[in-house]
Every structure is written in structure tokens, then in C-alpha cells.
Design a protein around this motif. Structure first.
Motif, mmCIF file in Angstrom:
data_model
loop_
_atom_site.group_PDB
_atom_site.id
_atom_site.type_symbol
_atom_site.label_atom_id
_atom_site.label_comp_id
_atom_site.label_asym_id
_atom_site.label_seq_id
_atom_site.Cartn_x
_atom_site.Cartn_y
_atom_site.Cartn_z
ATOM 1 N N ASN A 196 15.039 -5.696 25.149
ATOM 2 C CA ASN A 196 13.992 -6.645 24.752
ATOM 3 C C ASN A 196 14.502 -7.625 23.697
ATOM 4 O OD1 ASN A 196 12.045 -5.725 26.487
ATOM 5 N ND2 ASN A 196 11.102 -4.333 25.000
ATOM 6 N N LYS A 197 15.313 -7.107 22.759
ATOM 7 C CA LYS A 197 15.850 -7.982 21.712
ATOM 8 C C LYS A 197 16.725 -9.077 22.318
ATOM 9 C CE LYS A 197 15.552 -5.500 17.414
ATOM 10 N NZ LYS A 197 16.137 -5.056 16.179
ATOM 11 N N LYS A 243 16.587 -10.208 25.371
ATOM 12 C CA LYS A 243 15.717 -11.129 26.126
ATOM 13 C C LYS A 243 15.040 -12.109 25.180
ATOM 14 C CE LYS A 243 14.354 -7.826 29.700
ATOM 15 N NZ LYS A 243 13.283 -6.924 30.122
ATOM 16 N N TYR A 244 14.557 -11.559 24.064
ATOM 17 C CA TYR A 244 13.836 -12.392 23.097
ATOM 18 C C TYR A 244 14.766 -13.462 22.511
ATOM 19 C CZ TYR A 244 10.405 -13.620 19.565
ATOM 20 O OH TYR A 244 9.492 -14.318 18.801
ATOM 21 N N LYS A 245 15.969 -13.027 22.126
ATOM 22 C CA LYS A 245 16.914 -13.975 21.513
ATOM 23 C C LYS A 245 17.314 -15.062 22.507
ATOM 24 C CE LYS A 245 18.543 -10.931 17.949
ATOM 25 N NZ LYS A 245 19.458 -9.920 17.513
ATOM 26 N N GLN A 246 17.472 -14.667 23.754
ATOM 27 C CA GLN A 246 17.822 -15.654 24.780
ATOM 28 C C GLN A 246 16.684 -16.678 24.936
ATOM 29 O OE1 GLN A 246 17.694 -14.850 29.090
ATOM 30 N NE2 GLN A 246 19.910 -15.110 29.049
ATOM 31 N N ALA A 247 15.460 -16.175 24.967
ATOM 32 C CA ALA A 247 14.310 -17.075 25.172
ATOM 33 C C ALA A 247 14.183 -18.072 24.018
ATOM 34 C CB ALA A 247 13.024 -16.255 25.296
ATOM 35 N N PHE A 248 14.372 -17.586 22.777
ATOM 36 C CA PHE A 248 14.149 -18.465 21.626
ATOM 37 C C PHE A 248 15.394 -19.253 21.205
ATOM 38 C CE2 PHE A 248 9.828 -18.195 20.133
ATOM 39 C CZ PHE A 248 9.326 -17.204 20.970
ATOM 40 N N SER A 249 16.511 -19.024 21.915
ATOM 41 C CA SER A 249 17.718 -19.798 21.595
ATOM 42 C C SER A 249 17.584 -21.245 22.068
ATOM 43 C CB SER A 249 18.952 -19.144 22.215
ATOM 44 O OG SER A 249 18.834 -19.193 23.619
ATOM 45 N N VAL A 250 16.504 -21.553 22.792
ATOM 46 C CA VAL A 250 16.309 -22.946 23.244
ATOM 47 C C VAL A 250 15.838 -23.851 22.110
ATOM 48 C CG1 VAL A 250 15.775 -22.471 25.675
ATOM 49 C CG2 VAL A 250 13.936 -22.478 23.981
ATOM 50 N N LEU A 251 15.387 -23.243 21.032
ATOM 51 C CA LEU A 251 14.835 -24.053 19.941
ATOM 52 C C LEU A 251 15.946 -24.632 19.061
ATOM 53 C CD1 LEU A 251 11.832 -21.809 18.834
ATOM 54 C CD2 LEU A 251 11.714 -23.978 20.055
#
Lengths: 197, 160
Positions: A3-4, A6-14
Motif C-alpha cells: 500500500n505504501k 502504491k500510495y507513493k507512486q500515486a502522489f509522485s505526480v504532484l
């Protein structure tokens, strides 16, 4: 993938805007000028006027006095030195105290009181100033958090402001309840009966 | 210790922006919050014990400044979350779903989830940063996870 991850990948777009770093550096250079202006404004609003029905006796020849007092500062009872300077019908005070974390704070204020019967202006008495110092106080910390302090109580109000930047809280000490309406970084009203807007 | 502003921005700019965006869901407000935080660091008389202390201070101040940005009245006429999301390029569809799901959560759960999953903060560090109790953090984390699970189904694993 955890989950960590996945989360980091998702928010790396910012990402911040391209000129973000330059903007900060530019503002850092300009900031000293702005800070000086803000300090002047803060000094201008430090003077407070208390108008009320006090019947406390007042010594007309109070002049300049210095007292060692104890006040509540940010939830801690601390020793402080209070200087009162009286000029005409105005009393100005300065209170200097050392917080338990070692930092030295100074508070200034003063003003006039209107006598109940004659309605004449007179300087605030020592007791009135002490009463004022012991009222609830609002502080905005450097970390952006906002707090109400009253005697040994402290309440964080950072999340209690509504969309209009208004927060209403009650604080109590003994028989007295203060109803506070706080306007974000723009002062506050308080009343012992109800919320006042 | 106090680090040079330029180096500090290189290290923390993107992380702080992500934290701020998580709180205020606005590109402009998040950038303002991070800018103000760096400026406060630059102009303030702070002494930090360690790199970890600097990081914790930056994150805490950024969160509070982003919360403050939420209540300023000139927030209108800024890019909406939907418009901003159209400008982002997600690596996978799953990432986009996760991002959307987090943005749909109430702020008090969102920020706890972000600090835990993105910043690798411990329960205690989250509690210190948000000025709430550790048990409160645990409750928010647990409810946040439940919300994510319910929105994302098999795209989100059950945490132990």
C-alpha cells in the motif's frame, strides 16, 4: 506492491511549478522590507482601550511604578516585571516575563477607563491592568497553529475556524465563562454571557 | 543547525507540496503554503537539533499554513481539483483511482493517511505533528483505511 508503494507512486505526480524555487528566493530577498512594515503595524495595534464600569479607587499620583508580579503566560504561571507609566489620564504598561522554555516576552498596552458616575476618563489602575492580563488570550504560533490560553488552560483552535475564518469557543475559570468569537489573525470579541459577533 | 535555503528546497520542496496539496486540494494554495514555510524558515531565528528536526518542523508548519489557506476568502477563481487532475499524468489507472479516493476523504483522515503512507511517519510522529493524541491518530488511520478499502476494493490491500 505494498500500500505504501502504491500510495507513493500515486502522489509522485504532484510537482510544484517550474518557477517555484526562483519565486521563493525572490520573496526571501524582499521579505526583510515587508517584515519591517508588519512590525510597525503590530506596534500600532498594541494599544488597547478598556472602557468599563470600574469602581476601583485610583491613585492620581501613580506616576511610574514597577511591580514584580505573577501572570499566566501560555498556560504556565510565571514571574514577570510590570512597569506602569501614567501620563495625564492614560496608563501605559509593559510586562516582561520569561517563559519556561527560556524565551523572554514583552507585552505592552494601556489606555483609559471611564468612571461609572462622572463618565470622566482616567488611567487604568494596577488592578484593572492585572485583570486584563488574566483574561483569555489568543496566540498564533510560528508553526501556524492557533491557541487560546486562559490561566492554566490551553486549547488548540487551528481546526476550529469556519470557512469565514471565525471560531467560537468557551473558556471557563471558576464561576466565569468567557464566550469568545475569534476572527483569524484579526482579533477577537469576548463576553461573559453570550457570543458576540 | 540551519541548512541553506536552496539545499532545503531541493530536499523537501516536492514532499512539502504533496503534504500541502493533501490538506488544501489546490495547486495555488499548496504552493503558497510551501513558499510561506520556506520564507518563515529563512527569516526566522530557529535552531534545529538535527535534519529530522528540520523535516518535522517543515511538515508541521506546511500543514498549518495549508489549513490556513483553506480559510482565506480569495480562494475563488482558482483551478478546481478536477481541472488540476486533468493536467497530471498518472503512471497507472490504479494510481489515479487511489489519488481520487484520497481526495474524496475528509481532510482529518486524508492528512493522517498521507503522513503514514507517504512520509513514513510513525503514529507518534503524526500525533506530535498534528497536536492530537496517539489513540486519535490510530482511530483516524483505521477509519481512513476502511474508507480507502471501501472505495478501491481489491486495488487496496488490507493493512495488518
Amino acid at each position: 506492491m505494498t500500500n505504501k508503494e502504491k500510495y507513493k507512486q500515486a502522489f509522485s505526480v504532484l510537482h510544484t511549478s517550474e518557477d517555484f524555487t526562483m519565486e521563493v528566493e525572490k520573496m526571501a530577498k524582499l521579505n526583510n522590507v515587508k517584515r519591517n512594515k508588519m512590525l510597525t503595524a503590530a506596534a500600532a495595534i498594541a494599544l488597547c482601550v478598556i472602557v468599563g464600569g470600574s469602581t476601583t479607587a485610583y491613585a492620581a499620583n501613580l506616576g511610574n511604578i514597577q511591580r514584580q508580579i505573577q501572570i499566566w503566560f501560555k498556560g504556565d504561571q510565571t514571574d514577570a516585571i510590570m512597569n506602569i507609566k501614567t501620563t495625564g489620564n492614560t496608563a501605559e504598561y509593559e510586562v516582561i516575563c520569561e517563559h519556561e522554555n527560556g524565551t523572554v516576552h514583552s507585552m505592552h498596552g494601556g489606555g483609559v477607563a471611564l468612571d461609572d458616575k462622572s463618565a470622566e476618563a482616567r488611567p487604568l489602575t494596577e488592578e484593572e491592568i492585572m485583570e486584563h492580563l488574566n483574561e483569555p488570550n489568543v496566540f498564533y504560533e510560528d508553526d501556524g497553529s492557533a491557541w487560546v490560553y486562559f490561566y492554566d488552560q490551553k486549547m488548540e483552535i487551528t481546526d476550529k475556524f469556519n470557512d469565514d475564518g471565525v471560531c467560537r469557543v468557551q473558556v471557563q475559570h471558576g464561576d466565569i465563562t468567557y464566550y469568545m468569537t475569534i476572527y483569524y489573525q484579526q482579533g477577537w470579541h469576548m463576553n461573559t454571557d453570550k457570543y458576540v459577533d | 543547525m540551519k541548512k541553506d535555503l536552496k539545499k532545503l528546497m531541493e530536499c523537501y520542496q516536492q514532499n512539502l507540496y504533496a503534504v500541502a496539496f493533501n490538506v488544501c486540494k489546490s495547486k495555488e494554495d499548496a504552493e503558497d503554503a510551501v513558499q510561506e514555510t520556506f520564507l518563515q524558515y529563512y527569516t526566522g531565528n530557529y535552531i534545529f537539533e538535527s535534519e529530522q528536526h528540520i523535516r518535522a518542523w517543515l511538515i508541521r508548519v506546511t500543514i498549518n499554513k495549508a489549513k490556513n489557506a483553506n480559510r482565506t476568502f480569495w480562494r475563488q477563481n482558482k483551478m478546481s481539483l478536477e481541472e488540476y487532475m486533468e493536467t497530471l499524468t498518472f503512471e497507472t489507472l490504479e494510481s489515479e483511482h487511489l489519488f481520487e479516493a484520497v481526495m474524496a476523504m475528509p481532510q482529518k483522515y486524508r492528512i493522517v493517511i498521507h503522513l503514514f503512507y507517504y512520509e513514513d511517519y510513525s503514529i507518534k510522529e503524526i500525533a506530535d505533528s498534528l497536536h492530537i493524541s496517539e489513540s486519535n491518530v490510530k482511530v483516524r488511520l483505521s477509519r481512513g483505511r476502511t474508507m480507502l478499502k471501501s472505495m478501491l476494493q481489491e486495488e487496496w490491500d488490507d493493512d495488518k
